[in-house]
Motif scaffolding. Structure first.
Motif, PDB file in Angstrom:
ATOM      1  N   UNK A 134       8.386   6.498   3.305  1.00 56.07           N
ATOM      2  CA  UNK A 134       9.780   6.813   3.184  1.00 56.07           C
ATOM      3  C   UNK A 134       9.901   8.299   2.925  1.00 56.07           C
ATOM      4  N   UNK A 135      11.119   8.745   2.755  1.00 54.72           N
ATOM      5  CA  UNK A 135      11.376  10.151   2.462  1.00 54.72           C
ATOM      6  C   UNK A 135      11.840  10.312   1.020  1.00 54.72           C
ATOM      7  N   UNK A 136      11.610  11.493   0.466  1.00 57.09           N
ATOM      8  CA  UNK A 136      12.126  11.877  -0.849  1.00 57.09           C
ATOM      9  C   UNK A 136      12.756  13.247  -0.681  1.00 57.09           C
ATOM     10  N   UNK A 137      14.096  13.267  -0.539  1.00 58.67           N
ATOM     11  CA  UNK A 137      14.812  14.492  -0.184  1.00 58.67           C
ATOM     12  C   UNK A 137      15.889  14.785  -1.229  1.00 58.67           C
ATOM     13  N   UNK A 138      15.557  15.545  -2.271  1.00 60.82           N
ATOM     14  CA  UNK A 138      16.522  15.836  -3.339  1.00 60.82           C
ATOM     15  C   UNK A 138      17.741  16.591  -2.822  1.00 60.82           C
ATOM     16  N   UNK A 188       0.841  -1.196   0.000  1.00 59.63           N
ATOM     17  CA  UNK A 188       0.000   0.000   0.000  1.00 59.63           C
ATOM     18  C   UNK A 188       0.876   1.246   0.000  1.00 59.63           C
ATOM     19  N   UNK A 189       0.479   2.215  -0.810  1.00 62.93           N
ATOM     20  CA  UNK A 189       1.146   3.522  -0.849  1.00 62.93           C
ATOM     21  C   UNK A 189       0.106   4.601  -0.576  1.00 62.93           C
ATOM     22  N   UNK A 190       0.391   5.480   0.368  1.00 60.03           N
ATOM     23  CA  UNK A 190      -0.540   6.535   0.783  1.00 60.03           C
ATOM     24  C   UNK A 190       0.149   7.887   0.632  1.00 60.03           C
ATOM     25  N   UNK A 191      -0.567   8.860   0.058  1.00 57.96           N
ATOM     26  CA  UNK A 191      -0.047  10.235  -0.011  1.00 57.96           C
ATOM     27  C   UNK A 191      -1.029  11.164   0.691  1.00 57.96           C
ATOM     28  N   UNK A 192      -0.516  11.940   1.650  1.00 60.15           N
ATOM     29  CA  UNK A 192      -1.398  12.861   2.364  1.00 60.15           C
ATOM     30  C   UNK A 192      -1.459  14.211   1.658  1.00 60.15           C
ATOM     31  N   UNK A 193      -2.227  15.130   2.222  1.00 62.85           N
ATOM     32  CA  UNK A 193      -2.428  16.440   1.596  1.00 62.85           C
ATOM     33  C   UNK A 193      -1.162  17.290   1.557  1.00 62.85           C
ATOM     34  N   UNK A 194      -0.208  16.971   2.417  1.00 57.57           N
ATOM     35  CA  UNK A 194       1.050  17.712   2.443  1.00 57.57           C
ATOM     36  C   UNK A 194       2.073  17.153   1.468  1.00 57.57           C
ATOM     37  N   UNK A 195       1.714  16.050   0.782  1.00 58.28           N
ATOM     38  CA  UNK A 195       2.620  15.455  -0.191  1.00 58.28           C
ATOM     39  C   UNK A 195       3.491  14.348   0.364  1.00 58.28           C
ATOM     40  N   UNK A 196       3.332  14.007   1.653  1.00 62.66           N
ATOM     41  CA  UNK A 196       4.130  12.936   2.245  1.00 62.66           C
ATOM     42  C   UNK A 196       3.673  11.579   1.722  1.00 62.66           C
ATOM     43  N   UNK A 197       4.634  10.777   1.262  1.00 60.22           N
ATOM     44  CA  UNK A 197       4.358   9.420   0.821  1.00 60.22           C
ATOM     45  C   UNK A 197       4.698   8.461   1.951  1.00 60.22           C
ATOM     46  N   UNK A 198       3.765   7.570   2.276  1.00 61.46           N
ATOM     47  CA  UNK A 198       3.998   6.547   3.286  1.00 61.46           C
ATOM     48  C   UNK A 198       3.621   5.210   2.670  1.00 61.46           C
TER      49      UNK A 198
END
Length: 366
Positions: free
Chosen positions: A267-271, A238-248
Protein backbone atom coordinates in the motif's frame (compact mmCIF):
# COMPACT_ATOMS: atom_id res chain seq x y z
CA UNK A 1 -30.46 9.19 33.53
CA UNK A 2 -26.88 8.54 32.45
CA UNK A 3 -26.27 9.35 28.79
CA UNK A 4 -22.89 8.42 27.34
CA UNK A 5 -22.25 10.19 24.04
CA UNK A 6 -19.69 8.90 21.56
CA UNK A 7 -18.55 11.12 18.69
CA UNK A 8 -17.42 8.89 15.85
CA UNK A 9 -18.65 5.54 14.53
CA UNK A 10 -15.38 4.15 13.22
CA UNK A 11 -13.63 1.19 14.79
CA UNK A 12 -12.52 3.20 17.85
CA UNK A 13 -15.95 4.69 18.57
CA UNK A 14 -17.79 1.40 18.10
CA UNK A 15 -15.21 -0.46 20.21
CA UNK A 16 -15.79 2.00 23.05
CA UNK A 17 -19.55 1.51 22.70
CA UNK A 18 -19.17 -2.27 22.72
CA UNK A 19 -16.89 -2.35 25.76
CA UNK A 20 -19.10 0.12 27.61
CA UNK A 21 -22.19 -2.01 27.09
CA UNK A 22 -20.33 -5.20 28.06
CA UNK A 23 -19.45 -3.71 31.48
CA UNK A 24 -22.43 -3.94 33.86
CA UNK A 25 -20.89 -1.48 36.33
CA UNK A 26 -20.47 1.23 33.68
CA UNK A 27 -23.34 0.50 31.29
CA UNK A 28 -25.32 3.74 30.73
CA UNK A 29 -29.07 4.00 30.57
CA UNK A 30 -28.77 5.82 27.26
CA UNK A 31 -26.09 5.61 24.57
CA UNK A 32 -25.81 8.23 21.84
CA UNK A 33 -23.50 7.86 18.84
CA UNK A 34 -23.00 10.93 16.68
CA UNK A 35 -21.29 10.57 13.29
CA UNK A 36 -21.45 11.77 9.72
CA UNK A 37 -21.01 8.20 8.48
CA UNK A 38 -21.98 4.78 9.79
CA UNK A 39 -21.00 1.21 8.87
CA UNK A 40 -22.84 -0.24 5.87
CA UNK A 41 -23.32 3.19 4.27
CA UNK A 42 -23.23 2.95 0.49
CA UNK A 43 -21.25 4.25 -1.22
CA UNK A 44 -18.44 4.30 1.34
CA UNK A 45 -17.18 7.83 1.92
CA UNK A 46 -13.45 8.49 1.71
CA UNK A 47 -13.95 10.62 4.82
CA UNK A 48 -14.84 7.44 6.74
CA UNK A 49 -11.51 5.67 7.19
CA UNK A 50 -12.39 2.43 8.94
CA UNK A 51 -14.16 0.53 6.10
CA UNK A 52 -11.15 0.95 3.78
CA UNK A 53 -8.64 -0.71 6.11
CA UNK A 54 -6.74 -3.98 5.56
CA UNK A 55 -6.80 -4.96 8.45
CA UNK A 56 -4.23 -7.02 10.35
CA UNK A 57 -1.89 -6.84 13.33
CA UNK A 58 1.70 -6.03 12.41
CA UNK A 59 3.86 -5.29 15.46
CA UNK A 60 7.00 -3.19 15.30
CA UNK A 61 9.80 -2.42 17.77
CA UNK A 62 9.71 0.82 19.75
CA UNK A 63 11.63 3.50 17.90
CA UNK A 64 13.99 5.79 19.86
CA UNK A 65 12.34 8.98 18.57
CA UNK A 66 8.81 7.85 19.47
CA UNK A 67 9.52 5.37 22.25
CA UNK A 68 6.90 6.61 24.74
CA UNK A 69 3.96 6.55 22.32
CA UNK A 70 5.15 3.32 20.69
CA UNK A 71 5.26 1.61 24.08
CA UNK A 72 1.78 2.82 25.01
CA UNK A 73 0.20 1.91 21.70
CA UNK A 74 1.95 -1.46 21.70
CA UNK A 75 0.15 -2.23 24.97
CA UNK A 76 -3.15 -1.32 23.30
CA UNK A 77 -2.43 -3.84 20.54
CA UNK A 78 -1.78 -6.65 23.01
CA UNK A 79 -5.05 -5.99 24.87
CA UNK A 80 -6.89 -6.02 21.55
CA UNK A 81 -5.09 -9.21 20.49
CA UNK A 82 -6.23 -11.08 23.60
CA UNK A 83 -9.85 -9.95 23.28
CA UNK A 84 -9.80 -10.85 19.59
CA UNK A 85 -8.84 -14.42 20.51
CA UNK A 86 -12.09 -14.69 22.45
CA UNK A 87 -14.15 -12.98 19.75
CA UNK A 88 -12.70 -15.23 17.04
CA UNK A 89 -13.68 -18.32 19.03
CA UNK A 90 -17.13 -17.15 20.10
CA UNK A 91 -18.14 -15.09 17.07
CA UNK A 92 -16.84 -16.44 13.75
CA UNK A 93 -19.15 -13.93 12.07
CA UNK A 94 -16.69 -11.23 13.22
CA UNK A 95 -14.33 -12.59 10.47
CA UNK A 96 -11.32 -12.45 12.83
CA UNK A 97 -8.93 -15.22 11.75
CA UNK A 98 -5.63 -16.00 13.42
CA UNK A 99 -2.72 -16.99 11.21
CA UNK A 100 1.01 -16.60 10.68
CA UNK A 101 2.45 -13.11 10.18
CA UNK A 102 5.77 -12.58 8.39
CA UNK A 103 7.89 -9.42 8.16
CA UNK A 104 10.66 -9.18 5.55
CA UNK A 105 13.00 -6.16 5.46
CA UNK A 106 15.78 -5.46 2.98
CA UNK A 107 17.46 -2.78 5.12
CA UNK A 108 16.24 -3.24 8.71
CA UNK A 109 16.77 -0.52 11.35
CA UNK A 110 18.82 -1.53 14.38
CA UNK A 111 15.73 -1.90 16.59
CA UNK A 112 14.59 -4.75 14.31
CA UNK A 113 17.98 -6.44 14.15
CA UNK A 114 18.30 -6.38 17.95
CA UNK A 115 14.70 -7.56 18.47
CA UNK A 116 13.94 -4.49 20.55
CA UNK A 117 11.03 -3.90 22.93
CA UNK A 118 7.66 -4.59 21.32
CA UNK A 119 9.16 -6.98 18.78
CA UNK A 120 10.22 -10.19 20.43
CA UNK A 121 8.87 -13.25 22.19
CA UNK A 122 8.16 -11.31 25.40
CA UNK A 123 4.78 -10.21 24.06
CA UNK A 124 4.30 -11.96 20.71
CA UNK A 125 3.04 -15.50 20.32
CA UNK A 126 5.10 -17.97 18.25
CA UNK A 127 7.70 -15.29 17.56
CA UNK A 128 10.77 -16.50 15.65
CA UNK A 129 13.60 -14.84 13.77
CA UNK A 130 14.04 -16.42 10.35
CA UNK A 131 17.33 -18.08 9.46
CA UNK A 132 19.36 -16.63 6.61
CA UNK A 133 18.55 -19.68 4.48
CA UNK A 134 14.82 -18.92 4.84
CA UNK A 135 15.05 -15.34 3.58
CA UNK A 136 14.01 -14.43 0.03
CA UNK A 137 16.44 -12.78 -2.35
CA UNK A 138 17.64 -9.29 -1.25
CA UNK A 139 15.99 -9.63 2.17
CA UNK A 140 18.39 -9.10 5.10
CA UNK A 141 15.99 -9.71 8.00
CA UNK A 142 12.81 -11.61 8.66
CA UNK A 143 10.61 -12.68 11.55
CA UNK A 144 7.37 -14.59 11.98
CA UNK A 145 4.74 -14.54 14.72
CA UNK A 146 1.08 -15.36 15.28
CA UNK A 147 -1.27 -12.61 14.16
CA UNK A 148 -4.75 -12.14 12.70
CA UNK A 149 -6.57 -10.70 9.71
CA UNK A 150 -10.15 -9.51 9.52
CA UNK A 151 -12.61 -8.12 6.99
CA UNK A 152 -12.87 -4.45 7.98
CA UNK A 153 -16.38 -3.60 6.63
CA UNK A 154 -17.88 -6.86 7.91
CA UNK A 155 -16.22 -6.48 11.32
CA UNK A 156 -17.58 -2.93 11.62
CA UNK A 157 -21.06 -4.20 10.86
CA UNK A 158 -20.54 -6.94 13.46
CA UNK A 159 -19.60 -4.33 16.09
CA UNK A 160 -22.58 -2.18 15.18
CA UNK A 161 -24.92 -5.16 15.54
CA UNK A 162 -23.34 -6.12 18.90
CA UNK A 163 -23.96 -2.58 20.15
CA UNK A 164 -27.58 -2.75 19.02
CA UNK A 165 -28.22 -6.19 20.51
CA UNK A 166 -26.52 -5.35 23.82
CA UNK A 167 -28.62 -2.21 24.15
CA UNK A 168 -31.75 -4.25 23.49
CA UNK A 169 -30.74 -6.97 25.95
CA UNK A 170 -29.93 -4.59 28.80
CA UNK A 171 -32.55 -1.90 28.29
CA UNK A 172 -30.12 0.80 27.19
CA UNK A 173 -31.75 3.36 24.91
CA UNK A 174 -29.69 3.70 21.71
CA UNK A 175 -29.68 6.81 19.54
CA UNK A 176 -27.56 6.98 16.39
CA UNK A 177 -27.57 10.56 15.11
CA UNK A 178 -26.15 11.32 11.67
CA UNK A 179 -24.63 14.78 11.56
CA UNK A 180 -21.34 16.65 11.19
CA UNK A 181 -20.34 18.50 14.34
CA UNK A 182 -18.43 21.76 14.11
CA UNK A 183 -17.42 21.72 17.79
CA UNK A 184 -17.70 19.23 20.65
CA UNK A 185 -19.60 21.73 22.76
CA UNK A 186 -22.56 21.28 20.40
CA UNK A 187 -23.11 17.91 22.08
CA UNK A 188 -24.05 19.58 25.36
CA UNK A 189 -26.51 21.87 23.61
CA UNK A 190 -28.25 18.99 21.85
CA UNK A 191 -27.99 16.59 24.79
CA UNK A 192 -27.99 18.50 28.09
CA UNK A 193 -28.34 15.13 29.85
CA UNK A 194 -24.88 14.08 28.58
CA UNK A 195 -22.98 12.57 31.52
CA UNK A 196 -19.86 11.52 29.58
CA UNK A 197 -18.49 12.41 26.17
CA UNK A 198 -16.10 10.14 24.27
CA UNK A 199 -14.27 11.87 21.43
CA UNK A 200 -13.41 9.19 18.85
CA UNK A 201 -13.46 11.61 15.93
CA UNK A 202 -10.23 10.43 14.29
CA UNK A 203 -8.65 13.83 13.68
CA UNK A 204 -9.58 15.13 17.13
CA UNK A 205 -12.49 17.57 16.94
CA UNK A 206 -12.01 20.18 19.68
CA UNK A 207 -14.41 21.64 22.22
CA UNK A 208 -14.65 25.08 20.62
CA UNK A 209 -14.24 23.90 17.06
CA UNK A 210 -11.43 22.95 14.72
CA UNK A 211 -9.26 19.88 14.99
CA UNK A 212 -6.23 18.95 17.03
CA UNK A 213 -3.36 20.76 15.30
CA UNK A 214 -1.07 17.78 15.94
CA UNK A 215 -3.28 15.58 13.76
CA UNK A 216 -2.66 14.90 10.08
CA UNK A 217 -3.83 12.44 7.44
CA UNK A 218 -1.84 9.69 5.77
CA UNK A 219 -3.26 8.72 2.39
CA UNK A 220 -3.35 5.02 1.71
CA UNK A 221 -4.09 3.41 -1.65
CA UNK A 222 -4.54 -0.36 -1.83
CA UNK A 223 -5.98 -2.91 -4.23
CA UNK A 224 -8.79 -5.31 -3.35
CA UNK A 225 -8.11 -8.52 -5.25
CA UNK A 226 -10.28 -11.44 -6.26
CA UNK A 227 -8.24 -14.64 -5.94
CA UNK A 228 -10.46 -17.62 -6.82
CA UNK A 229 -7.77 -20.25 -6.21
CA UNK A 230 -6.15 -21.38 -2.96
CA UNK A 231 -2.83 -19.82 -2.00
CA UNK A 232 -0.54 -19.77 1.04
CA UNK A 233 -1.97 -16.33 1.84
CA UNK A 234 -5.13 -18.02 3.06
CA UNK A 235 -3.04 -18.89 6.13
CA UNK A 236 -0.54 -16.05 6.40
CA UNK A 237 -0.08 -12.30 5.98
CA UNK A 238 3.23 -10.92 4.74
CA UNK A 239 4.71 -7.42 4.94
CA UNK A 240 7.82 -6.54 2.90
CA UNK A 241 9.90 -3.34 3.04
CA UNK A 242 12.45 -2.65 0.32
CA UNK A 243 15.61 -0.54 0.53
CA UNK A 244 13.73 2.54 -0.68
CA UNK A 245 11.28 2.30 2.21
CA UNK A 246 8.32 1.02 0.17
CA UNK A 247 5.97 -1.22 2.15
CA UNK A 248 4.20 -3.97 0.22
CA UNK A 249 1.79 -6.27 2.01
CA UNK A 250 -0.87 -8.88 1.44
CA UNK A 251 -3.80 -9.14 3.88
CA UNK A 252 -6.59 -11.66 3.66
CA UNK A 253 -10.15 -10.33 3.91
CA UNK A 254 -11.96 -13.34 5.40
CA UNK A 255 -15.67 -13.82 4.82
CA UNK A 256 -18.36 -14.63 7.36
CA UNK A 257 -20.35 -16.94 5.10
CA UNK A 258 -17.61 -19.24 3.86
CA UNK A 259 -17.48 -17.71 0.38
CA UNK A 260 -14.15 -17.05 -1.34
CA UNK A 261 -11.98 -14.56 0.49
CA UNK A 262 -10.56 -11.44 -1.12
CA UNK A 263 -7.13 -10.00 -0.47
CA UNK A 264 -5.70 -6.54 0.04
CA UNK A 265 -2.51 -5.72 -1.83
CA UNK A 266 -0.97 -2.57 -0.46
CA UNK A 267 0.00 0.00 0.00
CA UNK A 268 1.01 3.63 0.08
CA UNK A 269 1.80 5.93 3.01
CA UNK A 270 1.41 9.51 1.79
CA UNK A 271 1.22 12.12 4.59
CA UNK A 272 -0.90 15.23 3.97
CA UNK A 273 -1.98 14.00 0.55
CA UNK A 274 -5.73 14.60 0.19
CA UNK A 275 -6.41 13.17 -3.27
CA UNK A 276 -9.53 10.99 -2.99
CA UNK A 277 -9.28 9.71 -6.56
CA UNK A 278 -7.32 6.49 -7.15
CA UNK A 279 -4.10 7.14 -9.01
CA UNK A 280 -3.01 4.82 -11.79
CA UNK A 281 0.68 5.25 -11.03
CA UNK A 282 0.16 4.18 -7.42
CA UNK A 283 -1.76 1.10 -8.55
CA UNK A 284 0.83 0.32 -11.23
CA UNK A 285 3.65 0.56 -8.67
CA UNK A 286 1.77 -1.74 -6.27
CA UNK A 287 1.15 -4.33 -8.98
CA UNK A 288 4.76 -4.14 -10.17
CA UNK A 289 6.02 -4.94 -6.67
CA UNK A 290 3.25 -7.49 -6.14
CA UNK A 291 4.20 -9.42 -9.30
CA UNK A 292 7.67 -9.94 -7.87
CA UNK A 293 6.77 -10.52 -4.22
CA UNK A 294 3.36 -12.22 -4.32
CA UNK A 295 2.91 -13.78 -7.78
CA UNK A 296 0.60 -16.46 -6.33
CA UNK A 297 -2.14 -13.80 -6.10
CA UNK A 298 -2.30 -13.46 -9.89
CA UNK A 299 -4.68 -15.28 -12.20
CA UNK A 300 -3.37 -16.11 -15.69
CA UNK A 301 -0.51 -13.67 -15.16
CA UNK A 302 -2.70 -10.76 -14.04
CA UNK A 303 -4.20 -9.36 -10.85
CA UNK A 304 -7.99 -9.36 -10.72
CA UNK A 305 -8.63 -5.96 -9.16
CA UNK A 306 -12.13 -5.78 -7.67
CA UNK A 307 -11.69 -2.23 -6.38
CA UNK A 308 -9.05 0.40 -5.75
CA UNK A 309 -9.26 1.61 -2.14
CA UNK A 310 -8.31 5.11 -1.05
CA UNK A 311 -8.50 5.95 2.65
CA UNK A 312 -7.00 8.51 5.01
CA UNK A 313 -5.39 7.28 8.22
CA UNK A 314 -5.94 9.79 11.06
CA UNK A 315 -2.47 10.10 12.57
CA UNK A 316 -1.11 12.43 15.24
CA UNK A 317 2.35 13.83 15.91
CA UNK A 318 3.41 12.64 19.36
CA UNK A 319 1.18 9.59 19.14
CA UNK A 320 -2.48 8.99 19.88
CA UNK A 321 -4.39 10.98 22.48
CA UNK A 322 -6.27 8.91 25.05
CA UNK A 323 -6.88 11.13 28.06
CA UNK A 324 -9.48 13.15 29.96
CA UNK A 325 -10.09 16.84 29.36
CA UNK A 326 -12.11 18.62 32.05
CA UNK A 327 -13.99 21.22 30.05
CA UNK A 328 -16.44 23.83 31.39
CA UNK A 329 -19.23 21.74 29.88
CA UNK A 330 -18.21 18.42 31.36
CA UNK A 331 -15.53 15.72 31.10
CA UNK A 332 -14.34 14.61 27.66
CA UNK A 333 -12.51 11.31 27.17
CA UNK A 334 -10.40 11.74 24.05
CA UNK A 335 -9.52 8.65 21.99
CA UNK A 336 -8.15 9.58 18.59
CA UNK A 337 -5.07 9.87 16.38
CA UNK A 338 -4.27 6.16 15.94
CA UNK A 339 -3.19 6.48 12.30
CA UNK A 340 -3.13 3.11 10.57
CA UNK A 341 -3.38 1.18 13.85
CA UNK A 342 -7.10 1.61 14.44
CA UNK A 343 -8.09 -2.05 14.39
CA UNK A 344 -4.90 -3.23 16.12
CA UNK A 345 -5.38 -0.85 19.05
CA UNK A 346 -9.18 -0.57 19.07
CA UNK A 347 -10.21 -2.63 22.09
CA UNK A 348 -7.09 -1.66 24.03
CA UNK A 349 -7.94 2.02 23.52
CA UNK A 350 -11.55 1.30 24.51
CA UNK A 351 -10.39 -0.44 27.70
CA UNK A 352 -8.23 2.56 28.60
CA UNK A 353 -11.06 4.98 27.77
CA UNK A 354 -13.41 3.09 30.09
CA UNK A 355 -10.89 3.25 32.93
CA UNK A 356 -10.73 7.01 32.45
CA UNK A 357 -14.54 7.13 32.36
CA UNK A 358 -14.93 5.14 35.58
CA UNK A 359 -12.46 7.36 37.43
CA UNK A 360 -13.98 10.61 36.12
CA UNK A 361 -17.71 10.19 35.78
CA UNK A 362 -20.39 9.15 38.26
CA UNK A 363 -21.33 5.50 38.09
CA UNK A 364 -24.78 4.86 36.64
CA UNK A 365 -27.56 3.90 39.03
CA UNK A 366 -28.23 0.20 38.62
Amino acid sequence: MTNAVIVGSGVIGLSIAYQLLECAELRPEKLTIIAAHFPQDEPISHEFTSPWAGAHFRPFPHRPETYESDERESKYTRVTYNIFKRLAAEHPESTIQFMKGVDLLEDPPVEYKTLGPGYNSDSLEKFRKLDVAELPRNVAFGCEYRTYCLNAPVYLAFLQEKVRSLCLAHGTKLLQKRMTLNALKQVYTMFPDCTALFNASGQGLQMDGGFDTACFSIRGQTLLLDVPHTTKYDRMTITHQDRLGNWTFVIKRPTADGSAAQFILGGTKQPDDFSVMPRDWDSDALMARGRVLFPELMCDGKFRVARVNVGFRPARRGGSRVEVERSPYGPVIHAYGLGGMGYETSLGVATHALKLYSSTCPAPKL
